[in-house]
Design an enzyme around this catalytic site. Structure first.
Site, PDB file in Angstrom:
ATOM      1  N   HIS A 171       0.763   0.498  -4.447  1.00  0.00           N
ATOM      2  CA  HIS A 171      -0.410   1.368  -4.383  1.00  0.00           C
ATOM      3  C   HIS A 171      -0.975   1.324  -2.970  1.00  0.00           C
ATOM      4  O   HIS A 171      -1.364   0.269  -2.468  1.00  0.00           O
ATOM      5  CB  HIS A 171      -1.475   0.907  -5.380  1.00  0.00           C
ATOM      6  CG  HIS A 171      -2.758   1.682  -5.288  1.00  0.00           C
ATOM      7  ND1 HIS A 171      -2.857   3.004  -5.675  1.00  0.00           N
ATOM      8  CD2 HIS A 171      -3.986   1.322  -4.833  1.00  0.00           C
ATOM      9  CE1 HIS A 171      -4.092   3.421  -5.476  1.00  0.00           C
ATOM     10  NE2 HIS A 171      -4.798   2.422  -4.973  1.00  0.00           N
ATOM     11  N   LYS A 194      -9.201   4.851   1.632  1.00  0.00           N
ATOM     12  CA  LYS A 194      -7.856   5.027   2.198  1.00  0.00           C
ATOM     13  C   LYS A 194      -7.500   6.506   2.336  1.00  0.00           C
ATOM     14  O   LYS A 194      -7.044   6.953   3.393  1.00  0.00           O
ATOM     15  CB  LYS A 194      -6.808   4.321   1.313  1.00  0.00           C
ATOM     16  CG  LYS A 194      -6.995   2.835   1.149  1.00  0.00           C
ATOM     17  CD  LYS A 194      -5.862   2.201   0.375  1.00  0.00           C
ATOM     18  CE  LYS A 194      -5.727   2.756  -1.038  1.00  0.00           C
ATOM     19  NZ  LYS A 194      -6.917   2.443  -1.874  1.00  0.00           N
ATOM     20  N   ASP A 247      -1.475   7.232  -2.610  1.00  0.00           N
ATOM     21  CA  ASP A 247      -1.617   6.590  -3.914  1.00  0.00           C
ATOM     22  C   ASP A 247      -0.414   5.715  -4.263  1.00  0.00           C
ATOM     23  O   ASP A 247      -0.558   4.514  -4.456  1.00  0.00           O
ATOM     24  CB  ASP A 247      -1.856   7.627  -5.023  1.00  0.00           C
ATOM     25  CG  ASP A 247      -2.283   6.954  -6.328  1.00  0.00           C
ATOM     26  OD1 ASP A 247      -3.121   6.036  -6.268  1.00  0.00           O
ATOM     27  OD2 ASP A 247      -1.751   7.324  -7.380  1.00  0.00           O
ATOM     28  N   ARG A 296     -11.249 -11.726  16.037  1.00  0.00           N
ATOM     29  CA  ARG A 296     -11.863 -10.835  17.022  1.00  0.00           C
ATOM     30  C   ARG A 296     -10.989 -10.627  18.243  1.00  0.00           C
ATOM     31  O   ARG A 296     -11.171  -9.664  18.988  1.00  0.00           O
ATOM     32  CB  ARG A 296     -13.238 -11.382  17.451  1.00  0.00           C
ATOM     33  CG  ARG A 296     -14.206 -11.510  16.298  1.00  0.00           C
ATOM     34  CD  ARG A 296     -15.575 -11.963  16.758  1.00  0.00           C
ATOM     35  NE  ARG A 296     -16.201 -10.987  17.637  1.00  0.00           N
ATOM     36  CZ  ARG A 296     -17.412 -11.125  18.169  1.00  0.00           C
ATOM     37  NH1 ARG A 296     -18.119 -12.219  17.893  1.00  0.00           N
ATOM     38  NH2 ARG A 296     -17.906 -10.206  18.958  1.00  0.00           N
TER      39      ARG A 296
END
Length: 316
Positions: free
Chosen positions: A142, A163, A181, A247
């Site tokens: 998915h 998404k 999907d 980061r």
């Protein structure tokens, strides 16, 4: 137990425009189960140790020239022995005429004989490439798969996290949708994954509040692609206060899919973050890393030099 995939012989005949010189009675039911092709050189000389009868067999100019130097009786014995192994089919390349003993024994053992106009090396390599794609191990996940600047980006995340919305924004910015999907992932080599959409979902995308749209018809055929290599995995997660996120990007993370390790990053989502721009930068940065340049490493090296020079400038 790993699932074994097959491809109908009729599909290969159609793909490569092969001509059937003799069809076995079960021609329409023959399925290929191995992704390799053989040229029976040693077998024509009578050596069948380690012979793989499940492979397609290809006869080229070299094998045919050798056979033409033999007597008709010898050729009949050779093809009788070869076809007794019930190979799926024999492919004759270069549009060569089949030897009469070949067709005679093919009819005796009910073996399919095909002919190709392509050169031997060309048809062998093309068949192997096609078979590896058809028979590749696969899994459905998915997510969303998009191609950004030539990089295949596979996006994972919980339902409703954004998404599909990010994929539409990327399409509007000139990139291409591969799957939404459900993403079918195939391992076509030990280091390469290819993703695509199931036929029923291809070119469609679901947007909550709007519904299902056809990206190809709405944005044009240049906005979609049937398949793409998977070069980077992006995991979208909700932003959590107190959570420590990378980061600098010094630590390389990988996700294992079908035994292939793919570079992976995690992107926390907060209101106002432009995911499309972030994904574009991630794609370009991933390409740079594959080409040998890592901005995070360069940055830390410059910091180290700066502090080293600063410390050397301090006099006691």
């Amino acid at each position: 137990m790993e699932h074994i995939y097959t491809v109908p012989l009729t599909k290969l005949v159609e793909d490569f425009q092969l001509i059937a010189l003799h069809k076995a009675e079960d021609f329409d039911r023959i399925h290929i189960t191995v992704d390799d092709v053989s040229r029976p050189g040693l077998q024509l000389a009578g050596f069948f140790d380690h012979f793989e009868p499940m492979r397609l067999q290809v006869l080229g100019n070299v094998e045919t020239s050798y056979l033409q130097k033999l007597s008709s009786e010898q050729r009949a014995i050779i093809f009788d022995h070869l076809f007794s192994y019930k190979i799926p089919a024999l492919v004759i390349s270069r549009n060569l005429e089949p030897l009469p003993e070949c067709l005679e024994m093919a009819r005796k053992h009910d073996i399919t004989v095909l002919r190709s106009q392509d050169a031997t090396s060309s048809i062998v390599s093309s068949l192997i490439s096609s078979l590896k794609a058809y028979l590749a191990p696969r899994i459905t996940r998915h997510g969303v798969l998009v191609e950004i600047y030539g990089e295949g980006i596979l996006i994972f995340g919980d339902s409703g996290i954004g998404k599909s919305e990010a994929a539409v924004e990327l399409v509007k910015r000139g990139h291409r949708l591969v799957a939404d999907d459900a993403v079918e992932i195939k391992r076509i080599s030990p280091t390469q994954l290819v993703g695509g959409a199931p036929d029923v979902l291809r070119h469609y995308i679901e947007l909550r509040g709007i519904g299902v749209i056809n990206v190809a018809k709405l944005f044009g055929m240049g906005a979609v692609k049937d398949s793409s290599n998977i070069d980077l995995i992006i995991n979208i997660v909700p932003w959590q206060d107190g959570e420590i996120y990378d980061r600098l990007g010094l630590e390389s993370q990988y996700a294992d899919i079908l035994g292939v390790k793919i570079p992976s990053i995690t992107v926390p989502v907060t209101p106002g973050r432009n995911l499309a721009v972030i994904f574009e930068v991630a794609a370009m940065n991933n390409r740079q890393k594959r080409m040998g340049y890592n901005a995070a490493v360069e940055f830390t090296e410059q910091l180290s030099k700066f502090f080293q020079q600063s410390n050397e400038g301090i006099k006691f």
